[in-house]
Design a protein around this motif. Structure first.
Motif, PDB file in Angstrom:
ATOM      1  N   CYS A 363       0.965  -1.094   0.043  1.00  0.00           N
ATOM      2  CA  CYS A 363      -0.096  -0.179   0.228  1.00  0.00           C
ATOM      3  C   CYS A 363       0.705   1.502   0.203  1.00  0.00           C
ATOM      4  O   CYS A 363       0.248   2.170   0.576  1.00  0.00           O
ATOM      5  N   ASP A 364       2.137   1.109  -0.469  1.00  0.00           N
ATOM      6  CA  ASP A 364       3.031   2.376  -0.474  1.00  0.00           C
ATOM      7  C   ASP A 364       2.240   3.492  -1.199  1.00  0.00           C
ATOM      8  O   ASP A 364       2.425   4.405  -0.627  1.00  0.00           O
ATOM      9  N   THR A 365       1.962   3.290  -2.392  1.00  0.00           N
ATOM     10  CA  THR A 365       1.258   4.464  -3.373  1.00  0.00           C
ATOM     11  C   THR A 365       0.201   4.764  -2.774  1.00  0.00           C
ATOM     12  O   THR A 365      -0.220   5.836  -2.865  1.00  0.00           O
ATOM     13  N   LEU A 366      -0.669   3.975  -2.186  1.00  0.00           N
ATOM     14  CA  LEU A 366      -1.886   4.367  -1.526  1.00  0.00           C
ATOM     15  C   LEU A 366      -1.921   5.424  -0.545  1.00  0.00           C
ATOM     16  O   LEU A 366      -2.467   6.413  -0.233  1.00  0.00           O
ATOM     17  N   VAL A 367      -0.841   5.075   0.387  1.00  0.00           N
ATOM     18  CA  VAL A 367      -0.760   5.818   1.665  1.00  0.00           C
ATOM     19  C   VAL A 367      -0.066   7.042   1.612  1.00  0.00           C
ATOM     20  O   VAL A 367       0.376   7.771   2.660  1.00  0.00           O
ATOM     21  N   SER A 368       1.048   7.118   0.640  1.00  0.00           N
ATOM     22  CA  SER A 368       1.882   8.084   0.536  1.00  0.00           C
ATOM     23  C   SER A 368       1.469   9.492   0.845  1.00  0.00           C
ATOM     24  O   SER A 368       1.939  10.293   1.545  1.00  0.00           O
ATOM     25  N   ASP A 369       0.409   9.692   0.074  1.00  0.00           N
ATOM     26  CA  ASP A 369      -0.169  11.385   0.091  1.00  0.00           C
ATOM     27  C   ASP A 369      -0.589  11.524   1.480  1.00  0.00           C
ATOM     28  O   ASP A 369      -0.651  12.532   2.115  1.00  0.00           O
ATOM     29  N   ALA A 370      -1.504  10.443   1.943  1.00  0.00           N
ATOM     30  CA  ALA A 370      -1.979  10.573   3.218  1.00  0.00           C
ATOM     31  C   ALA A 370      -0.830  10.863   4.622  1.00  0.00           C
ATOM     32  O   ALA A 370      -1.000  11.770   5.610  1.00  0.00           O
ATOM     33  N   LEU A 371       0.322  10.021   4.328  1.00  0.00           N
ATOM     34  CA  LEU A 371       1.444  10.408   5.327  1.00  0.00           C
ATOM     35  C   LEU A 371       2.032  11.783   5.158  1.00  0.00           C
ATOM     36  O   LEU A 371       2.298  12.658   6.027  1.00  0.00           O
ATOM     37  N   TRP A 372       2.498  12.000   3.643  1.00  0.00           N
ATOM     38  CA  TRP A 372       2.752  13.329   3.400  1.00  0.00           C
ATOM     39  C   TRP A 372       2.061  14.489   3.944  1.00  0.00           C
ATOM     40  O   TRP A 372       2.361  15.712   4.667  1.00  0.00           O
ATOM     41  N   GLU A 373       0.606  14.471   3.755  1.00  0.00           N
ATOM     42  CA  GLU A 373      -0.275  15.714   4.123  1.00  0.00           C
ATOM     43  C   GLU A 373      -0.205  15.553   5.530  1.00  0.00           C
ATOM     44  O   GLU A 373      -0.290  16.777   6.341  1.00  0.00           O
ATOM     45  N   THR A 374      -0.066  14.295   6.410  1.00  0.00           N
ATOM     46  CA  THR A 374      -0.285  14.320   8.187  1.00  0.00           C
ATOM     47  C   THR A 374       0.969  14.959   8.565  1.00  0.00           C
ATOM     48  O   THR A 374       1.076  15.748   9.367  1.00  0.00           O
ATOM     49  N   ILE A 375       2.231  14.784   7.777  1.00  0.00           N
ATOM     50  CA  ILE A 375       3.602  15.229   8.575  1.00  0.00           C
ATOM     51  C   ILE A 375       3.480  16.866   7.914  1.00  0.00           C
ATOM     52  O   ILE A 375       3.786  17.591   8.891  1.00  0.00           O
TER      53      ILE A 375
END
Length: 1165
Positions: A363-375
């Motif tokens: 799920c790398d590509t799935l969660v990448s935007d969510a992680l970057w937005e959260t950071i």
């Protein structure tokens, strides 16, 4: 017409690249040497843009990082160092004159290795100098430059760690001092011819200082204390329950978070707060996953360290001869140091680490935007909200600290995401705060340099530049910052360190799931003085082997997980250690292990399905009668995941496991068939029932396995192993073996018991010894799967191993089928013809030995006189061998004919069952007299034809049917099937066919064995027809049977002799003039006269056994004749005819013909 790009992309997005392959391995490891996001890709050159006066610190930091990288390479060189001296050749005595050349070559080889050690020495000096300079500079009380940064301090610690590792490696590697000793010796020998070698000697002396004077072992020591308590702490088996609960709970919650994220992405116009909440939850789950992976991997590190420090002391394996085998140190710490429970727990934990890592990696590509937005949201919330509050309250009057906080906001605040102010206000009042700020989520994460600078600034705010702050960095003793603000700064400080690992998502997962250390064993290779250890000592293979040996259904799906350890170790060998020979060793072991794994796995699969099939084919009544029937139960196992695995990632290769299993299964089934045929060929014909049973089990196992994996059809494999693939081949390996066994062993050595309808082996020494191959032996899975099931099925097979009868013919009929059974029948009929041809000269020899005249036995001499007269007339003593050969020939003919009778019973039962199954479809009904009648329903068509015709008509008349052609084709095929099955309803009798064939074969011997009397009357005294020869043979045979050889020939002789007599038309003559019949008549008259004269009836007691044998023979002969009359009636009648004039014409004789068949097949057709 060209398709627009947008439409093409939209169409491609509808295709799914996923398949139904389960995840049975960890995340894919790509061979790469690129740096991750935790290191600055620009070597912190962008730090200068933030104007923090960190240029000198950045320069020193880059120098430290370069030294660390070089030090890791030096560490790899030392760790992987192998002794060169062991590979050097030794000169024999005859070549001592070339000693100088050998020294020179040795020096040149060792000098290359010593040059690497010189580089390590120079690096140690420069690294130690750099570390000392930095420590001295930053330990001064006055503050001259900005720094050190937190990143700088960590780099200093890493460099110190590398120096310590190098120091330990030099002490642990005994091969380095040994090679240096040889290098120094060869230098002494070759330098005698050189000039100006003082500098080289000084360099040697400096190099020698770096090596210890004695070999030191490398070990891990734990503090002495409560050993049992430490063992409970370090052993994974004591914690696996809690780890299992953590794994299950996390996977459920992580999957739930992904589902929410997918729902969020598929929904338009979602609430921003809900979006932030979902993505924040995903971030929390990723952080928790990283923490779990880190904690679980640390468990494995700790257990391995504990095992290496506590070797097994009682590991003394012995060879089959009883001699103890030496055990290496590595075997003591690995091979014999893990119990079955510990191996199981380790497999589970490795599976959990790899499965969670694979789940998060997918799920790398799935969660990448969510992680970057959260950071991004975390950083902006801190710098735009928290810091703004601190500037207004705590640091309002502290200009120095306020400047630092303002710098933090300047270098990391994203004012473009702030919607609370207008553009003019943002430009003019960017440093001020207003309540109610709202940030639009943006996937813009901070860079490494930004994190580096933020940590430095927080460090400056908290410590004030004091490296010796009491209470630690965030301790509140002597601090002017309030506790709440200090906690907020501490929390964000540590989050910054973790942000880099979150951003470097794939590399962090690869690091946390890296278990390659479980394979490396360089220290023990050196201490054990071996090139490499066998795979039995390799921990990854030990785990795979444990899964296969334990037959644990829960572990079976994890059997591929230990192979990821090889992937990790190969990655370390190529990327970290950079040693090709290590990778080659790993690759060689993986090739060997995977081949062995596929073989063992397929054996386990085959054993399971074979046992399953054997269990289902056990007689239910047998299981019901047992008290311990549970021992025949089969433990269920799940191979479905492995059967679906088409991509096994192994050292950069992708292996189709399903294809390998199918290929191996095809081979194993063929080997099993070959073994069963070899086993049958080494036994007698009675083993055909066992063969059929074992083939049925194998076929059922094939059917069960075919539901899960695609393999060759069983009939194809059976035909291949029987060499019966050709369409024009009607023989087979099995049919040939059955026929060969009948010729060589069955007909000569088996005798018939007419009462039981069985053939049994004669107790006499066989006339012809049969040479058979030794009975092959194999593993239990080539029989019925398990020893218990083997014993159960063998108990059934033994019931049929002592005789040959109807059950065996049923087996032969099913095994050979309609293709090879006619070939066997023809071979048996040809055997009758050949035996008759072989008997002709022997019969003529016995005819010549008969006296010219033998009259009827007189009644006045009684039984004793009759027997004496018979012995005087039948003077065959000189031709006893000839007589025995004739009896054996007649016995074999009788055995074949009786076998045909039993086969006729079997085939009639099969035909009856076949008729009962097909008659309703063909419209056949039984008549009142037993004949077959055709029903008149359906307009003259059979039910199956009528059904298909009606269905075809109904479908063709439907306007919605686009193409009725296939239905018309099926209707025609039904008509063809109707004709085919009706043609096979009235099948002939095998026995009648054999009798007709025998009668035709006897035609050419009629003139010699059945001569017509010259006078027209029955020839009583001078006849030498076959019945007279058989009569003499029979009475002699009966006398021998009375003397103790009861089963010398069995009942086959009567069947053979009586059949020949009957077909020659000599039954009446035989019944009138047979010697034994005449003796019985005389005995009956004699017994009647004795009873009338009241004499002692015991005068006949001396002949009781013989007379009883004669009576038995007469009853058997009468039975044979009655059967022959019923199955093969002769149209040989003497009747009266009436002329047209009305005068009677007496004694009209019709020709002797057989009514079974009008024509017979020609021999050889």
């Amino acid at each position: 017409m060209a398709v627009p790009v947008e439409e093409a992309i939209a169409a491609l997005s509808t295709f799914s690249l996923e398949d139904d392959q389960p995840e049975v391995q960890g995340p894919a490891v790509l061979v790469s040497s690129e740096r991750g996001a935790t290191n600055s890709p620009t070597e912190y050159s962008d730090v200068a843009a933030y104007r923090l006066s960190l240029s000198e610190d950045t320069k020193a930091l880059n120098q430290l990082n370069a030294l660390i990288q070089e030090g890791k390479e030096m560490t790899s060189v030392l760790y992987t160092y192998r002794s060169c001296v062991k590979a050097l050749p030794q000169l024999p005595e005859s070549m001592k004159h070339s000693q100088a050349d050998l020294y020179l070559e040795t020096y040149q080889v060792l000098d290359l290795e010593m040059s690497r050690l010189r580089e390590i020495q120079r690096w140690q000096s420069s690294a130690a100098a750099k570390l000392a300079a930095d420590m001295q500079r930053f330990s001064r009380p006055e503050r001259r430059i900005n720094g050190p940064t937190i990143t700088h301090l960590w780099s200093m610690l890493k460099l110190l760690d590398v120096l310590l590792q190098l120091d330990h490696l030099k002490n642990a590697k005994a091969s380095i001092p040994n090679d240096f000793t040889w290098y120094k010796r060869t230098f002494t020998q070759v330098s005698a011819q050189w000039q100006e070698i003082d500098s080289m000697r000084e360099e040697l002396d400096d190099l020698q200082v770096n090596f210890p004077k004695h070999e030191m072992g490398y070990s891990i020591e734990f503090a002495c204390g409560d050993v049992s308590g430490e063992q409970r702490h370090y052993h994974i088996a004591n914690h696996i329950g809690g780890i299992r609960a953590e794994h299950d709970d996390f996977t459920i919650r992580f999957a739930s978070s992904l589902n929410q994220l997918l729902l969020l992405k598929s929904t338009d116009g979602v609430d921003v707060e809900w979006s932030k909440e979902v993505k924040g939850y995903v971030y929390d789950m990723v952080v928790e996953g990283f923490q779990l992976l880190s904690r679980w991997t640390a468990r494995i590190w700790e257990q391995c360290a504990w095992k290496f420090s506590r070797p097994c002391k009682d590991a003394v394996p012995s060879e089959p001869s009883g001699v103890p085998t030496p055990v290496s140190d590595y075997e003591k710490v690995v091979r014999y140091n893990y119990t079955a429970e510990e191996r199981k727990a380790l497999i589970e934990l490795v599976s959990y680490i790899k499965s969670v890592g694979s789940m998060m990696h997918r799920c790398d590509t799935l969660v990448s935007d969510a992680l970057w937005e959260t950071i991004h949201a975390e950083v902006q919330d801190f710098v735009q909200s928290i810091l703004a509050t601190m500037l207004k309250t705590t640091f309002r009057k502290k200009k120095d600290l306020s400047r630092i906080l303002s710098d933090m906001r300047t270098l990391s605040a994203d004012w473009m995401a702030n919607t609370s102010k207008g553009e003019v206000d943002i430009q003019s009042q960017g440093a001020e705060d207003s309540k109610g700020n709202f940030f639009y989520p943006r996937p813009v994460a901070p860079t490494v340099a930004q994190v580096h600078c933020l940590q430095f600034l927080i460090y400056e705010v908290v410590s004030g530049g004091n490296l010796r702050k009491p209470g630690g960095l965030f301790g509140n003793s002597g601090s002017e910052i309030p506790v709440n603000d200090l906690k907020q700064l501490e929390s964000f400080f540590y989050k910054l360190s973790f942000f880099l690992h979150i951003l470097d998502y794939s590399a962090t997962i690869a690091t946390l799931t890296d278990l390659g250390f479980l394979w490396f064993r360089e220290f023990y290779l050196e201490s054990s003085r071996v090139i490499q250890f066998p795979i039995e000592c390799s921990l990854p293979w030990m785990l795979v082997d444990h899964v296969l040996e334990s037959h644990n259904a829960g572990l079976l799906e994890s059997v591929l997980m230990p192979f990821d350890i090889y992937n990790d170790s190969a990655q370390q060998a190529l990327v970290v250690l950079r040693q090709r020979f290590l990778y080659d060793e790993i690759e060689a072991e993986v090739d060997n292990c995977f081949d062995l794994f596929v073989s063992r796995l397929c054996e386990t699969i085959f054993t399971f399905y074979k046992s399953w099939a054997a269990r289902e084919l056990l007689d239910p009544s047998f299981l019901f009668a047992l008290d311990n029937g549970d021992k025949y139960s089969i433990q269920p196992m799940r191979f479905t995941a492995l059967f679906k695995t088409t991509r096994v990632k192994l050292l950069g290769r992708t292996i189709n496991l399903r294809s390998l299993i199918a290929e191996r299964m095809n081979k194993v089934f063929r080997e099993n068939l070959e073994f069963l045929f070899d086993r049958f060929e080494s036994q007698d014909l009675c083993a055909v029932v066992e063969l059929e049973k074992l083939l049925d089990i194998l076929k059922h196992a094939h059917a069960l396995l075919s539901k899960d994996i695609s393999i060759d059809s069983f009939d194809l494999m059976l035909n291949e192993m029987q060499e019966n693939v050709s369409l024009v081949s009607f023989s087979s390996r099995l049919a040939s073996q059955i026929w060969s066994e009948m010729q060589s062993d069955f007909f000569p050595n088996f005798v018939l018991c007419n009462t039981t309808q069985r053939f049994v082996r004669s107790s006499r020494v066989p006339h012809l010894s049969v040479q058979k191959p030794s009975l092959p032996h194999a593993k239990p899975n080539f029989y019925c799967g398990t020893p218990e099931l083997n014993a159960a099925h063998q108990s059934f097979a033994r019931l049929h191993s002592g005789f040959f009868g109807i059950p065996h013919l049923f087996s032969i009929g099913r095994l050979l089928g309609s293709r090879s059974l006619p070939w066997l029948i023809r071979a048996l009929l040809d055997h009758i013809s050949n035996k008759l041809t072989a008997l002709e000269p022997m019969i003529m020899g016995l005819q010549d030995a008969l006296p010219k005249s033998i009259g009827l036995l007189p009644f006045d001499g009684g039984v004793t006189g009759c027997m004496r007269l018979v012995k005087e007339n039948l003077t065959w003593g000189t031709k006893s061998e000839l007589k025995a050969e004739v009896l054996r020939g007649i016995k074999e003919i009788g055995s074949v004919l009786y076998l045909m009778g039993l086969l006729d019973i079997v085939l009639r039962e099969v035909d009856t069952m076949h008729f009962m199954q097909t008659a309703p479809w063909l419209g056949l009904v039984p008549g009142t007299d037993g004949q077959i009648l055709h029903s008149q329903s359906g307009g003259g068509d059979s039910p199956i034809v009528h059904l298909f015709k009606s269905a075809t008509t109904a479908i063709a008349s439907n306007p919605g049917c686009p193409n009725p052609t296939p239905f018309y084709t099926m209707s025609k095929q039904a008509e063809a099937a109707d004709l085919l099955y009706k043609a096979n309803i009235n099948s002939g009798s095998v026995l009648e066919y054999a009798l007709a064939f025998t009668s035709a074969a006897l035609d050419k011997f009629c003139t010699k064995w059945s001569t017509a009397p010259k006078t027209g009357f029955i020839d009583i005294t001078t006849s030498k027809d076959f019945y007279r020869i058989y009569s003499g043979l029979q009475i002699g045979y009966l006398e021998e049977s009375v003397s103790g050889n009861h089963d010398i020939m069995g009942d086959s002789v009567a069947w053979g002799g009586c059949t020949i007599i009957y077909l020659l038309g000599q039954q009446l003559h035989f019944e009138l003039f047979d010697f034994s019949y005449q003796v019985l008549n005389v005995a009956e008259v004699e017994a009647g006269s004795l009873s009338q004269t009241h004499k002692n009836p015991h005068l006949l007691q001396g002949w009781d056994s013989l007379l009883e044998a004669m009576k038995k023979a007469r009853r058997l002969n009468n039975h044979v004749f009655s059967m022959l009359k019923a199955r093969c009636p002769l149209e040989d009648k003497t009747a009266c005819a009436i002329k047209q004039s009305g005068a009677p014409l007496h004694r009209v004789k019709f020709e002797n013909t057989v009514s079974a068949f009008e024509t017979l097949p020609q021999k050889g057709v």
